[in-house]
Scaffold this active site. Structure first.
Site, mmCIF file in Angstrom:
data_model
loop_
_atom_site.group_PDB
_atom_site.id
_atom_site.type_symbol
_atom_site.label_atom_id
_atom_site.label_comp_id
_atom_site.label_asym_id
_atom_site.label_seq_id
_atom_site.Cartn_x
_atom_site.Cartn_y
_atom_site.Cartn_z
ATOM 1 N N TRP A 122 7.020 -0.060 3.895
ATOM 2 C CA TRP A 122 7.459 0.643 2.682
ATOM 3 C C TRP A 122 8.877 1.175 2.814
ATOM 4 C CZ3 TRP A 122 8.602 5.858 1.367
ATOM 5 C CH2 TRP A 122 8.533 6.767 2.428
ATOM 6 N N HIS A 166 0.849 -1.199 0.000
ATOM 7 C CA HIS A 166 0.000 0.000 0.000
ATOM 8 C C HIS A 166 0.880 1.243 0.000
ATOM 9 C CE1 HIS A 166 -2.831 3.087 1.164
ATOM 10 N NE2 HIS A 166 -2.128 3.320 2.262
ATOM 11 N N GLU A 210 12.009 13.203 0.136
ATOM 12 C CA GLU A 210 10.926 12.572 -0.622
ATOM 13 C C GLU A 210 9.553 13.092 -0.185
ATOM 14 O OE1 GLU A 210 10.481 10.655 -3.122
ATOM 15 O OE2 GLU A 210 8.437 9.913 -2.810
ATOM 16 N N LYS A 268 4.157 30.075 4.012
ATOM 17 C CA LYS A 268 3.269 29.709 2.913
ATOM 18 C C LYS A 268 1.809 29.781 3.327
ATOM 19 C CE LYS A 268 6.193 26.945 0.092
ATOM 20 N NZ LYS A 268 5.703 27.403 -1.192
ATOM 21 N N HIS A 290 14.946 12.739 12.297
ATOM 22 C CA HIS A 290 13.742 12.823 13.139
ATOM 23 C C HIS A 290 12.869 11.581 12.981
ATOM 24 C CE1 HIS A 290 11.720 15.348 9.728
ATOM 25 N NE2 HIS A 290 11.437 14.075 9.553
ATOM 26 N N HIS A 291 13.196 10.743 11.996
ATOM 27 C CA HIS A 291 12.498 9.457 11.878
ATOM 28 C C HIS A 291 13.161 8.384 12.732
ATOM 29 C CE1 HIS A 291 9.961 10.778 8.492
ATOM 30 N NE2 HIS A 291 10.997 11.530 8.178
ATOM 31 N N HIS A 312 13.185 11.872 3.807
ATOM 32 C CA HIS A 312 12.576 13.143 4.170
ATOM 33 C C HIS A 312 12.455 14.100 2.988
ATOM 34 C CE1 HIS A 312 10.616 15.970 6.643
ATOM 35 N NE2 HIS A 312 11.286 16.861 5.957
ATOM 36 N N SER A 337 13.141 6.358 -13.873
ATOM 37 C CA SER A 337 12.051 7.156 -14.429
ATOM 38 C C SER A 337 11.996 8.540 -13.781
ATOM 39 C CB SER A 337 10.733 6.409 -14.226
ATOM 40 O OG SER A 337 9.652 7.291 -14.257
ATOM 41 N N SER A 338 12.092 8.582 -12.461
ATOM 42 C CA SER A 338 11.998 9.862 -11.759
ATOM 43 C C SER A 338 13.158 10.771 -12.106
ATOM 44 C CB SER A 338 12.013 9.665 -10.244
ATOM 45 O OG SER A 338 10.838 9.074 -9.828
ATOM 46 N N ARG A 361 1.664 0.763 15.004
ATOM 47 C CA ARG A 361 1.265 0.662 13.604
ATOM 48 C C ARG A 361 1.694 -0.688 13.044
ATOM 49 N NH1 ARG A 361 5.752 4.589 10.644
ATOM 50 N NH2 ARG A 361 4.799 3.840 8.727
ATOM 51 N N TYR A 372 8.899 15.958 0.873
ATOM 52 C CA TYR A 372 8.731 17.287 0.282
ATOM 53 C C TYR A 372 8.532 17.207 -1.212
ATOM 54 C CZ TYR A 372 9.124 19.299 4.704
ATOM 55 O OH TYR A 372 8.845 19.604 5.977
ATOM 56 N N THR A 428 7.203 26.891 6.138
ATOM 57 C CA THR A 428 5.880 26.325 5.895
ATOM 58 C C THR A 428 4.811 27.290 6.382
ATOM 59 O OG1 THR A 428 6.888 24.175 6.319
ATOM 60 C CG2 THR A 428 4.502 24.226 6.113
ATOM 61 N N ASP A 449 6.767 22.210 -26.086
ATOM 62 C CA ASP A 449 6.776 20.865 -25.507
ATOM 63 C C ASP A 449 7.837 20.826 -24.418
ATOM 64 O OD1 ASP A 449 6.763 17.922 -25.157
ATOM 65 O OD2 ASP A 449 5.590 17.958 -27.004
ATOM 66 N N SER A 470 -1.196 27.343 -4.818
ATOM 67 C CA SER A 470 -0.847 28.747 -5.056
ATOM 68 C C SER A 470 -1.349 29.256 -6.399
ATOM 69 C CB SER A 470 0.672 28.928 -5.002
ATOM 70 O OG SER A 470 1.174 28.435 -3.793
HETATM 71 C C1 HEM Z 1 5.634 20.716 9.170
HETATM 72 C C2 HEM Z 1 6.346 19.859 8.598
HETATM 73 C C3 HEM Z 1 6.573 18.424 9.062
HETATM 74 C C4 HEM Z 1 7.195 17.983 10.179
HETATM 75 C C5 HEM Z 1 7.778 18.824 11.274
HETATM 76 C C6 HEM Z 1 7.203 16.544 10.127
HETATM 77 C C7 HEM Z 1 7.767 15.711 11.080
HETATM 78 C C8 HEM Z 1 7.725 14.327 11.056
HETATM 79 C C9 HEM Z 1 8.333 13.468 12.007
HETATM 80 C C10 HEM Z 1 9.133 13.928 13.215
HETATM 81 C C11 HEM Z 1 8.068 12.188 11.662
HETATM 82 C C12 HEM Z 1 8.548 10.920 12.352
HETATM 83 C C13 HEM Z 1 7.542 10.389 13.279
HETATM 84 C C14 HEM Z 1 7.930 9.048 13.796
HETATM 85 O O1 HEM Z 1 8.150 8.124 12.995
HETATM 86 O O2 HEM Z 1 8.011 8.912 15.020
HETATM 87 C C15 HEM Z 1 7.298 12.225 10.461
HETATM 88 C C16 HEM Z 1 6.840 11.130 9.785
HETATM 89 C C17 HEM Z 1 6.330 11.186 8.510
HETATM 90 N N1 HEM Z 1 6.021 12.316 7.780
HETATM 91 FE FE1 HEM Z 1 6.188 14.220 8.449
HETATM 92 N N2 HEM Z 1 6.572 16.138 8.998
HETATM 93 C C18 HEM Z 1 6.188 17.268 8.327
HETATM 94 C C19 HEM Z 1 5.535 17.310 7.114
HETATM 95 C C20 HEM Z 1 5.317 16.204 6.316
HETATM 96 C C21 HEM Z 1 4.866 16.257 4.972
HETATM 97 C C22 HEM Z 1 4.545 17.526 4.214
HETATM 98 C C23 HEM Z 1 4.786 14.974 4.527
HETATM 99 C C24 HEM Z 1 4.375 14.437 3.203
HETATM 100 C C25 HEM Z 1 3.666 15.002 2.314
HETATM 101 C C26 HEM Z 1 5.176 14.116 5.617
HETATM 102 C C27 HEM Z 1 5.204 12.739 5.546
HETATM 103 C C28 HEM Z 1 5.589 11.924 6.556
HETATM 104 C C29 HEM Z 1 5.601 10.493 6.467
HETATM 105 C C30 HEM Z 1 5.206 9.649 5.242
HETATM 106 C C31 HEM Z 1 6.040 10.016 7.693
HETATM 107 C C32 HEM Z 1 6.124 8.575 8.164
HETATM 108 C C33 HEM Z 1 7.196 7.794 7.596
HETATM 109 C C34 HEM Z 1 7.172 6.390 8.135
HETATM 110 O O3 HEM Z 1 7.677 6.148 9.227
HETATM 111 O O4 HEM Z 1 6.638 5.517 7.451
HETATM 112 N N3 HEM Z 1 5.489 14.898 6.692
HETATM 113 N N4 HEM Z 1 7.098 13.562 10.112
HETATM 114 CU CU LIG Z 2 10.669 13.522 7.812
#
Ligand code: HEM
Ligand SMILES: [Cu+2]
Lengths: 284, 526
Positions: B142, B77, B255, B331, B302-303, B253, B169-170, B450, B257, B328, B106, B268
């Site tokens: 994933w 997923h 990614e 914006k 931070h992950h 990370h 591709s990307s 999870r 963004y 952010t 083009d 916008s």
């Molecule tokens: C204000 C901005 C953001 C902050 C401060 C932030 C912070 C964080 C942090 C600290 C985690 C880790 C949490 C953990 O695993 O314990 C996390 C996970 C995640 N964030 Fe964000 N995030 C932000 C914006 C975004 C945006 C814009 C996206 C995507 C469009 C995003 C997608 C994700 C994803 C996919 C995960 C989980 C990854 C995983 O463990 O599978 N985040 N974020």
């Molecule tokens: Cu992150």
């Protein structure tokens, strides 16, 4: 108002991309089958490679034809320049991942294994964390690759090849085709000798030093870094060879020869990667 | 084979017909359309997986799928949605809109553009086909963390090669976009006059070129650890499984963004149109986007707060992450300031855009909460994180994609989207989205991990609620299909070139639907 075609080149519909896609599908699935011992895996894998080579011949051949018949404007040239630069940047980042792994192992993970809780709870016999190492469970000793034999010589070879290529380029700019061919041929030759030595080095490592892919983290980083570099030298040498044939066919002018320049950029990039490799993989 | 000559250009379409037209096309609109259709198919495929997951989690105990298959479903997923749905959808928008917005005929490399797209189906075949091989698909999540990803069967290898192919591709797609923007702008279209969508994509493409190769490196190391005896992620050989996490999140990370910056761009474009005011703080938007991109390279750990980092490291990554909230916030402020005292109307695209601001911002806040190391140690790997990233990815990226789809549908099909059905789609999605994901915050704070097929009894009520919401959300998406098919079949109100009363930009100067070839005469921007 100017017409778009004065500025842009719009290619005809093309079959080459789909050949490339099928080729990579065969390549990928063949590799998966082969690695998992499914019958026919190697066949599918090589079929994919063959189709990929066919596709590249056709596609690049068409680009060369379009270029030589003057269909590319100044703007297309600029597009090619930008794209080659960005492509090399992506390659830099690919190598960065492996260099990062090497630094991480040398500076962090290996010392951690010999200190604190890791040391007490996991492998108390692992006291010497100095580099090179095959890790706490290394069951076979190996000798690391020394820097001042073949690798130092290889450094010299590659640096010289960078110089000969620049020499060839200057000849091209002065439209001195004889020197151009000489310089290019010399560059290719140096590249091939480099690759020969590299192959000999691997052979030597396996048969005399017991240094293998599975020699712990040292073997892993050594083979992947030098291996991917060697692959890039091979690609670069093939590109140079293509340039040689194109020059023999009378392609390129002092003003218009970006394919040659792009190849030179690539070759210098491969050179620089080697310098880093030499210092952190072999020397220090 | 010669290039297209000027008189051929005026034909509506030239070259092979039928299926071969789509396979061989070098036209940015054809390729954009294929990207969009492909991503929607992947969205449905990933959606079916999600609904199977939610069916299993409807009540405690194991009832629908085996735990092994459950883990495969959560993994695929994620991979399918990230690499198959969201990213290709944004590339589809880029293909369609960037040449139209900057006045180019083009993309810079039209043939390579075709290849970027046609690499995706092989990757999808490898990914989804991996369910049917012995051992099934990869079940490592994933993020493909070792040691799990070292142990799995051949489905894991298929995922690795799929990632490689999608990466190629990307990278090609991103190089194409960068070069198109830098080199193909019409005279007078200076960088600081470009629509913000182009800016956000320029920076996204730069991020893609920088980090996709790093992911390729990471999965290559997995492959050699699996089959060639290397020890990158094996402590016994001197490596470290945590090393994988560092490399992965150095990609991961940026990614996230990559998946949100183009969404910022779409929003916008839309807000000024329906607020009937120019975008507030254009230059600050450009700088904010750039600083988000730069900062995104120094926050990856931070992950990994729970992996045993030194305290100094935790502090650095915590503060660096919190810093991202500043651009952010700029914006969000600018969008709201654009709406301030505007004469606003809420057609479907605007509903989605305002919905985006509201719900995405909530996801941003939970991100900040996750970024605070002492809190994250409690909530890491719980449903709180699942809630966070679905707020930013579904209510962020996906909502913006819908906003953009409704906004540019007239340009693509020549018909206005059906307002009634579009609004129904929006409200159903917004409500069901919150029913699905809001309770997950509570589940996470209460400690539900999870990626588990079964859970303790005290989590039952919120899970049931989330599952009901998920089915509602999934079904709501079929409404979108209805709107699109209706417009594509030429039903509904005919669109004018401008389509929306106050829409600005070059794309609105060409007829709706946009003819096969546009800007044969290079426009001049004053
Ligand atoms: C204000 C901005 C953001 C902050 C401060 C932030 C912070 C964080 C942090 C600290 C985690 C880790 C949490 C953990 O695993 O314990 C996390 C996970 C995640 N964030 Fe964000 N995030 C932000 C914006 C975004 C945006 C814009 C996206 C995507 C469009 C995003 C997608 C994700 C994803 C996919 C995960 C989980 C990854 C995983 O463990 O599978 N985040 N974020
Ligand atoms: Cu992150």
């Amino acid at each position: 108002m100017s017409h778009a075609l004065d500025k842009y080149f719009i290619p005809e519909p093309s079959k080459y991309p789909i050949y490339g896609s099928i080729a990579l599908l065969l390549f990928g699935s063949g590799a998966v089958m082969w690695l998992n011992r499914v019958d026919g895996g190697a066949l599918v894998f090589f079929l994919g490679i063959a189709l990929l080579i066919y596709m590249m011949f056709g596609w690049f051949g068409q680009v060369v034809k379009e270029s030589e018949t003057g269909q590319y404007s100044k703007r297309v040239d600029v597009s090619f320049r930008w794209s080659m630069g960005w492509f090399i940047f992506s390659e830099v980042m690919f190598f960065a991942a492996f260099f990062g792994a090497l630094f991480y192992a040398r500076v962090l993970s290996v010392p951690w294994l010999a200190t604190g809780e890791n040391f007490e709870l996991l492998w108390p016999q692992f006291t010497d964390s100095s580099w090179p190492t095959a890790g706490p469970l290394a069951y076979e000793a190996f000798t690391p690759m020394g820097a001042w034999g073949i690798p130092a010589f290889n450094t010299l070879l590659l640096l010289t090849s960078g110089a000969t290529l620049t020499w060839a380029h200057h000849a091209l700019l002065k439209n001195d085709r004889a020197t151009l061919k000489k310089g290019l041929l010399l560059t290719i030759l140096l590249g091939v000798i480099f690759l020969g030595f590299q192959m000999y080095e691997y052979f030597h490592a396996y048969s005399d030093l017991n240094l293998r892919m599975d020699s712990g983290i040292y073997g892993s980083t050594f083979y992947l870094l030098t291996g991917f570099h060697g692959l890039h030298v091979t690609i670069g040498a093939i590109m140079l060879t293509v340039m040689y044939f194109r020059i023999n066919a009378g392609h390129f002018t002092p003003k218009n020869h970006f394919a040659f320049e792009a190849t030179a950029w690539y070759w210098h990039f491969v050179d620089v990667v080697w310098l880093f490799l030499f210092v952190v993989v072999y020397w220090l | 084979m010669a290039a297209v000559t000027p008189d051929q250009l005026h034909d509506h379409h030239h070259g092979p017909t039928g299926l071969m037209r789509w396979i061989t096309t070098t036209n940015h609109k054809d390729i954009g359309t294929m990207y969009l259709i492909f991503s929607f198919i992947m969205f449905l495929a990933g959606g079916v997986m999600a609904l199977t997951i939610r069916a299993e989690l409807f009540s405690p105990g194991l009832q629908v799928v085996e735990p092994e298959l459950f883990n495969q479903l959560t993994t695929l997923h994620g991979l399918v949605m990230v690499f198959g749905a969201i990213m290709p959808a944004f590339v589809g928008f880029a293909n369609w809109m960037i040449p139209l917005m900057i006045g180019a005929s083009d993309m810079a490399f039209a043939r390579m553009n075709n290849w970027s797209f046609w690499l995706l189906p092989p990757a999808a075949i490898l990914l989804i086909g991996s369910f049917f091989v012995p051992g099934g698909a990869t079940a490592a999540g994933w993020t493909l963390y070792p040691p799990l990803s070292i142990q799995m069967g051949m489905g894991m290898d298929m995922a690795i090669f799929a990632v490689h192919i999608m990466g190629i591709s990307s990278i090609m797609g991103a190089i194409n976009i960068v070069v198109t923007i830098l080199n193909m702008r019409a005279p007078g279209m200076t960088m600081m006059k470009m629509p913000l969508f182009c800016w956000t994509w320029l920076i996204t493409a730069y991020l893609l070129i920088a980090v996709m190769p790093v992911l390729a490196g990471a999965v290559t190391m997995l492959l050699t650890d699996r089959h060639f005896g290397t020890s990158f992620f094996n402590a016994a050989g001197g490596g470290d499984p945590v090393l994988y996490q560092h490399i992965f999140w150095f990609f991961g990370h940026p990614e996230v963004y990559i998946m949100i910056l183009p969404a910022f761009g779409i929003v916008s474009q839309i807000i000024p149109t329906f607020a009937r005011k120019p975008l507030f703080g254009y230059a600050s938007m450009v700088y904010a986007t750039s600083s988000i991109a730069i900062l995104s390279f120094v926050v990856w750990a931070h992950h990994m707060f729970t992996t045993g980092m030194p305290t100094a490291g935790q502090l650095f990554f915590m503060y660096a992450t919190l810093l991202i909230a500043v651009p952010t916030g700029v914006k969000v402020f600018n969008w709201i300031a654009t709406m301030w005292r505007g004469s606003m109307t809420f057609e479907t695209p605007m509903l989605w855009a305002t919905g985006f601001i509201f719900v995405f911002t909530m996801g941003g806040f939970t991100g900040l909460i996750c970024a605070i190391a002492p809190i994250d140690i409690q909530i890491h790997d719980t449903y709180y994180v699942v809630a966070h990233f679905h707020y930013v990815l579904v209510a962020g990226s996906l909502f913006a994609l819908f906003a953009g789809a409704y906004y540019w549908l007239p340009k693509w099909t020549g018909r206005m989207p059906d307002e009634k059905i579009g609004k129904l789609h929006f409200w159903c999605s917004l409500i069901f989205f919150n029913i699905t994901f809001f309770p997950m915050h509570f589940l996470g704070l209460a400690g539900m991990p999870r990626r588990v097929p079964d859970y303790a009894l005290q989590f039952a009520d919120f899970n049931m609620l989330a599952s009901i919401g998920a089915f509602g959300f999934g079904l709501s998406q079929l409404i979108f299909l209805w709107v699109v098919i209706k417009a594509a079949r030429g039903q509904g109100e005919k669109a004018t070139a401008r389509s929306w009363e106050a829409a600005e930009g070059l794309e609105w100067t060409v007829p709706s639907p946009a003819p096969h070839h546009t800007f044969e005469e290079v426009p001049v921007v004053k």
